[in-house]
Design an enzyme around this catalytic site. Structure first.
Site, mmCIF file in Angstrom:
data_model
loop_
_atom_site.group_PDB
_atom_site.id
_atom_site.type_symbol
_atom_site.label_atom_id
_atom_site.label_comp_id
_atom_site.label_asym_id
_atom_site.label_seq_id
_atom_site.Cartn_x
_atom_site.Cartn_y
_atom_site.Cartn_z
ATOM 1 N N MET A 37 5.281 -6.882 6.514
ATOM 2 C CA MET A 37 5.795 -6.238 5.165
ATOM 3 C C MET A 37 4.593 -5.652 4.587
ATOM 4 O O MET A 37 4.526 -5.460 3.339
ATOM 5 C CB MET A 37 6.683 -6.934 4.262
ATOM 6 C CG MET A 37 8.190 -7.323 5.023
ATOM 7 S SD MET A 37 9.111 -7.550 3.654
ATOM 8 C CE MET A 37 8.438 -8.991 2.711
ATOM 9 N N GLY A 38 3.453 -5.418 5.533
ATOM 10 C CA GLY A 38 2.220 -4.976 5.051
ATOM 11 C C GLY A 38 1.503 -6.093 4.128
ATOM 12 O O GLY A 38 1.632 -7.043 4.218
ATOM 13 N N LEU A 40 -1.627 -6.665 4.591
ATOM 14 C CA LEU A 40 -2.072 -7.554 5.622
ATOM 15 C C LEU A 40 -3.196 -8.447 5.200
ATOM 16 O O LEU A 40 -4.129 -8.034 4.135
ATOM 17 C CB LEU A 40 -2.397 -6.528 6.490
ATOM 18 C CG LEU A 40 -1.366 -5.645 7.293
ATOM 19 C CD1 LEU A 40 -1.898 -5.005 8.297
ATOM 20 C CD2 LEU A 40 -0.121 -6.502 7.570
ATOM 21 N N HIS A 41 -3.113 -9.582 5.744
ATOM 22 C CA HIS A 41 -4.106 -10.636 5.580
ATOM 23 C C HIS A 41 -4.362 -11.300 6.945
ATOM 24 O O HIS A 41 -4.155 -10.830 8.031
ATOM 25 C CB HIS A 41 -3.974 -11.685 4.445
ATOM 26 C CG HIS A 41 -2.525 -12.265 4.864
ATOM 27 N ND1 HIS A 41 -2.224 -13.306 5.780
ATOM 28 C CD2 HIS A 41 -1.511 -12.293 3.831
ATOM 29 C CE1 HIS A 41 -1.077 -13.630 5.901
ATOM 30 N NE2 HIS A 41 -0.477 -12.940 4.655
ATOM 31 N N ALA A 42 -5.577 -11.964 6.862
ATOM 32 C CA ALA A 42 -5.905 -12.826 8.163
ATOM 33 C C ALA A 42 -4.841 -13.460 8.939
ATOM 34 O O ALA A 42 -5.149 -13.570 10.143
ATOM 35 C CB ALA A 42 -6.975 -13.792 7.911
ATOM 36 N N HIS A 44 -1.744 -12.130 9.333
ATOM 37 C CA HIS A 44 -1.084 -11.092 10.047
ATOM 38 C C HIS A 44 -2.152 -10.847 11.249
ATOM 39 O O HIS A 44 -1.690 -10.598 12.527
ATOM 40 C CB HIS A 44 -0.950 -9.933 9.244
ATOM 41 C CG HIS A 44 0.045 -10.057 8.063
ATOM 42 N ND1 HIS A 44 -0.286 -10.082 6.778
ATOM 43 C CD2 HIS A 44 1.283 -10.180 8.038
ATOM 44 C CE1 HIS A 44 0.633 -10.423 5.877
ATOM 45 N NE2 HIS A 44 1.799 -10.288 6.727
ATOM 46 N N ARG A 194 1.685 -13.407 -1.095
ATOM 47 C CA ARG A 194 2.099 -13.859 -2.516
ATOM 48 C C ARG A 194 0.950 -14.696 -3.142
ATOM 49 O O ARG A 194 0.808 -15.023 -4.343
ATOM 50 C CB ARG A 194 3.250 -14.788 -2.427
ATOM 51 C CG ARG A 194 4.501 -13.751 -2.107
ATOM 52 C CD ARG A 194 5.907 -14.341 -2.354
ATOM 53 N NE ARG A 194 6.849 -13.468 -2.261
ATOM 54 C CZ ARG A 194 7.618 -13.186 -1.313
ATOM 55 N NH1 ARG A 194 7.488 -13.761 -0.327
ATOM 56 N NH2 ARG A 194 8.518 -12.284 -1.213
HETATM 57 O O1 PAF Z 1 7.824 -12.429 7.351
HETATM 58 C C1 PAF Z 1 7.954 -10.927 7.025
HETATM 59 O O2 PAF Z 1 6.960 -10.260 6.811
HETATM 60 C C2 PAF Z 1 9.295 -10.618 6.891
HETATM 61 O O3 PAF Z 1 10.317 -11.143 6.563
HETATM 62 C C3 PAF Z 1 9.666 -9.588 8.308
HETATM 63 C C4 PAF Z 1 9.629 -10.548 9.511
HETATM 64 C C5 PAF Z 1 8.799 -8.520 8.683
HETATM 65 C C6 PAF Z 1 11.210 -8.783 8.085
HETATM 66 O O4 PAF Z 1 10.885 -8.095 7.028
#
Ligand code: PAF
Length: 286
Positions: A37-38, A40-42, A44, A194
């Protein structure tokens, strides 16, 4: 001498996505997919790195899925950092970024929902009505749109990972689901978009969630009464400065059913609120 930066290919709709996927799939290339869901951090980027190690091509999606946020949740405030995200993915040499908008994912007259019954109940499911239906629906769509060989998800969202494994098995979606261990700050706090909501004081308190889970897991492994120990952890977290604790529970790691005894493959999971942030975490019982 001019230095050429990697160029990130971005598509916004499923028709363009499928066209690109045909190109990526040519000559039997293995494709890994990292849905996000964007913001982005380490954590991801660890998924992206693992994807690159496992496959020939890596596709990432960024879509802040409205259907997995409840009416009282933080959809409007959810952090957006579009150009930073794109720069990170370009630097990681990702092959394709899929960024649909809400209308592309949920066009007018959309009316199908994927619901995974048992493993969506309890834990976060008990506190976030409809959340896992939203996750299951969007992940099913994303997997069917991208049709990768494998998709990677963080173990931090352990219940989400379990829901996704279940739906892929139940719906015969031909994609391997891979869980990647949680990435943590040096003090143990699990990385999460978050965490950006934490004030300085809350940030000091936040790592006690991980510390408490480790203590609970060790005590359970040493034979403590599971219910009593989890109840004590709730008190400890409130004492440490958390505003509210949704749950601290021990579950079987595969089925997420309540832990009957001290068998192998158990996990301690928790969700607790501190200020504006709901933090979740989990650890294995050693
Ligand atoms: O973990 C997430 O970022 C979200 O729940 C996902 C898996 C991309 C689905 O929207």
């Amino acid at each position: 001498m001019a230095v050429s930066r990697p160029v990130l290919k971005i598509v916004h709709d499923v028709v363009s996505l499928r066209r690109c996927m045909q190109g990526l799939r040519s000559s039997n290339q293995m494709i890994a997919f990292v849905p996000t869901m964007g913001a982005l951090h380490a954590g991801h980027m660890a998924l992206v790195e693992r994807a690159k190690a496992l496959a020939d091509k890596v596709v990432v999606s960024i879509f802040v899925n409205p259907t997995q946020f409840g009416p009282d949740e933080d959809l409007a405030a959810y952090p957006h950092q579009g150009s930073r995200d794109r720069a990170l993915l370009a630097a990681a040499d990702v092959d394709l970024l899929y960024m649909p908008d809400a209308l592309a994912m949920y066009p007018e007259h959309f009316q199908t929902e994927v619901r995974v019954s048992d493993v969506s109940q309890g834990l976060c499911g008990a506190h976030r009505a409809g959340h896992f239906d939203g996750v299951a629906t969007v992940v099913t769509k994303l997997l069917l749109q991208v049709l990768p060989d494998m998709a990677l998800f963080g173990e931090k969202d352990f219940q989400q990972l379990t829901v996704i494994k279940r739906l892929v098995a139940d719906l015969d979606i031909p994609v391997g689901i891979i869980g990647v261990p949680t990435v943590r700050e040096d003090d143990g706090l699990a990385l999460s978009s978050r965490n950006a909501y934490l004030t300085e004081d809350e940030r000091v308190v936040a790592p006690s969630l991980h510390r408490e889970l480790i203590a609970v897991a060790i005590d359970i492994a040493n034979g403590s009464d599971i219910k009593e120990r989890c109840a004590r952890a709730v008190d400890d977290l409130l004492g440490a400065g958390f505003t509210a604790v949704d749950y601290v529970e021990a579950r079987e790691a595969i089925t997420l059913s309540p832990l009957a005894g001290h068998g192998p493959e158990a996990r301690v999971l928790a969700s607790a609120l501190i200020g504006a942030a709901r933090l979740i975490d989990n650890v294995p019982v050693p």
